[in-house]
Design a protein around this motif. Structure first.
Motif, PDB file in Angstrom:
ATOM      1  N   LYS A  58      26.773 132.073 -85.882  1.00  8.03           N
ATOM      2  CA  LYS A  58      27.705 131.923 -87.189  1.00  8.03           C
ATOM      3  C   LYS A  58      28.684 130.803 -87.243  1.00  8.03           C
ATOM      4  N   GLU A 111      21.222 136.858 -90.766  1.00  8.22           N
ATOM      5  CA  GLU A 111      22.716 137.398 -90.684  1.00  8.22           C
ATOM      6  C   GLU A 111      22.796 138.691 -90.839  1.00  8.22           C
ATOM      7  N   ALA A 112      22.180 139.157 -92.240  1.00  8.02           N
ATOM      8  CA  ALA A 112      22.158 140.546 -92.782  1.00  8.02           C
ATOM      9  C   ALA A 112      21.384 141.458 -91.907  1.00  8.02           C
ATOM     10  N   TYR A 113      20.506 140.877 -91.125  1.00 11.90           N
ATOM     11  CA  TYR A 113      19.860 141.795 -90.094  1.00 11.90           C
ATOM     12  C   TYR A 113      20.320 141.607 -88.774  1.00 11.90           C
ATOM     13  N   SER A 160      15.857 143.664 -97.734  1.00 15.69           N
ATOM     14  CA  SER A 160      17.321 144.298 -98.630  1.00 15.69           C
ATOM     15  C   SER A 160      18.331 144.045 -97.649  1.00 15.69           C
ATOM     16  N   MET A 161      19.491 143.705 -98.068  1.00 15.64           N
ATOM     17  CA  MET A 161      20.730 143.186 -97.437  1.00 15.64           C
ATOM     18  C   MET A 161      21.415 144.426 -96.825  1.00 15.64           C
ATOM     19  N   ASN A 162      21.096 145.567 -97.339  1.00 17.43           N
ATOM     20  CA  ASN A 162      21.480 146.701 -96.919  1.00 17.43           C
ATOM     21  C   ASN A 162      20.848 147.608 -95.719  1.00 17.43           C
ATOM     22  N   GLU A 222      21.207 133.328 -93.809  1.00 12.79           N
ATOM     23  CA  GLU A 222      22.057 134.331 -94.489  1.00 12.79           C
ATOM     24  C   GLU A 222      21.017 135.729 -94.487  1.00 12.79           C
ATOM     25  N   LEU A 223      19.748 135.442 -94.464  1.00 11.81           N
ATOM     26  CA  LEU A 223      18.869 136.889 -94.544  1.00 11.81           C
ATOM     27  C   LEU A 223      18.827 137.123 -92.949  1.00 11.81           C
TER      28      LEU A 223
END
Length: 347
Positions: free
Chosen positions: A124, A114-116, A61-63, A111-112
């Protein structure tokens, strides 16, 4: 006895099977062979199924933060990167499509990560420049000196991460396992940025390449044009003996009479550039027979034949007549020089 069918594939079984096939590809010498490509496509197919199961199970999950992901699930964060790695090895007539597919997988992986929180600010910026469609935007500085220094830093970081991953690969401790997966993901981030740079460069070269020229059709051989004709043969000794003039070759292959080989194309050319009508033909014997019938040939001698009969030297009377006749002719020729009677060319 159980009547149940085969067990449904799981995320783990698909991932392990695809990873095993991926490692076995290193034993092949020819990456274009059918066996290599078949195994490669099988691994890609299993990873795509694995990715579908991960999405349906909402494994990531991105959250949430990296600490909320179970240690055993961290290994599945690399699926998109591994997919891109394998797709680039595919043999395809449409290379641009392969590059686009690999680029998409790498961007999703970054992207995954970066989300973590696995990407630094430098990562980046580098990822944004590498994934940009413009060649003017690069992940490295434009200044040659700064570019060289950035390359050195990148190389050192990659080497340190490789050593760290190798030292932790056999540890059974849970904390070491998490450190291993985190370091491995950081290593793949560096490699993903490098791969995106290479994809962008190759895509730019492809866009400037001239379009492929259509392959010209090979000219048909004259023999191929006649091979479908009944009784056609390329052997001269098989030609029927009832052709005009008789056989060309004897049974042992020796020529019986002169002949000339002409191609089908030459025969067609003669018909195109020759007369539009068939010219009459006849043999020498037929021509002489026709001239004899028309009276153009006189046989048996005589005055009309233009042949003087031989004089018998023992017949003195005939000999004297011939002598006098020859003498009269000589006197006539002497008295009438050649051209004497022609008054057209005289002034």
């Amino acid at each position: 006895m159980s009547s149940e069918g085969p067990a449904e594939p799981t995320i783990r079984s698909l991932f392990d099977s695809a990873d095993k096939k991926r490692k076995s590809l290193d034993s092949f010498f020819d990456s274009n062979s059918d066996e290599y490509q078949d195994k490669l496509n099988a691994a890609i197919s299993e990873l795509e199924q694995c990715k579908d199961l991960i999405s349906r199970a909402s494994l990531f999950s991105m959250n949430e933060g990296l600490e909320e992901v179970a240690t055993g699930d961290l290994r599945y964060l690399v699926v998109d990167h591994t997919l891109a790695e394998l797709v680039l090895k595919r043999k395809s007539q449409n290379r641009k499509q392969v590059l686009d597919q690999a680029r998409g997988s790498l961007k999703r992986f970054l992207e995954l990560c970066e989300a973590y929180g696995l990407l630094s600010e430098a990562d980046k910026a580098a990822a944004e420049g590498a994934s940009s469609g413009s060649m003017s935007v690069s992940s490295l500085p434009s200044d040659p000196g700064a570019r060289r220094q950035a390359k050195i830093v990148q190389f050192k970081r990659e080497k340190e991460l490789k050593n760290k991953v190798e030292s932790l690969s056999n540890s059974t401790d849970d904390e070491d396992a998490r450190t291993f997966h985190k370091s491995y993901l950081e290593l793949l981030i560096v490699q993903s940025i490098q791969t995106l740079e290479m994809i962008k460069l190759e895509a730019d070269l492809l866009s400037k390449a001239p379009p492929p020229q259509p392959t010209p059709e090979p000219e048909k051989d004259d023999r191929q044009m006649t091979r479908g004709v009944p009784e056609y043969s390329e052997r001269l000794d098989t030609i029927n003996n009832n052709i005009k003039g008789g056989a060309l070759l004897s049974p042992d292959g020796k020529p019986l009479r002169p002949f000339r080989l002409v191609s089908q194309r030459e025969m067609e050319k003669q018909r195109v550039f020759g007369p539009s009508h068939n010219l009459p033909t006849m043999s020498i014997e037929e021509y002489l027979e026709e001239e004899r019938r028309r009276g153009g040939i006189i046989e048996g001698g005589g005055e009309k034949s233009g042949i003087r009969p031989e004089v018998d030297e023992d017949d003195y009377e005939e000999a004297d007549k011939a002598t006098m006749k020859a003498r009269d002719w000589d006197e006539y020729v002497e008295a009438n020089p050649r051209g004497w009677g022609n008054t057209l060319n005289k002034g």
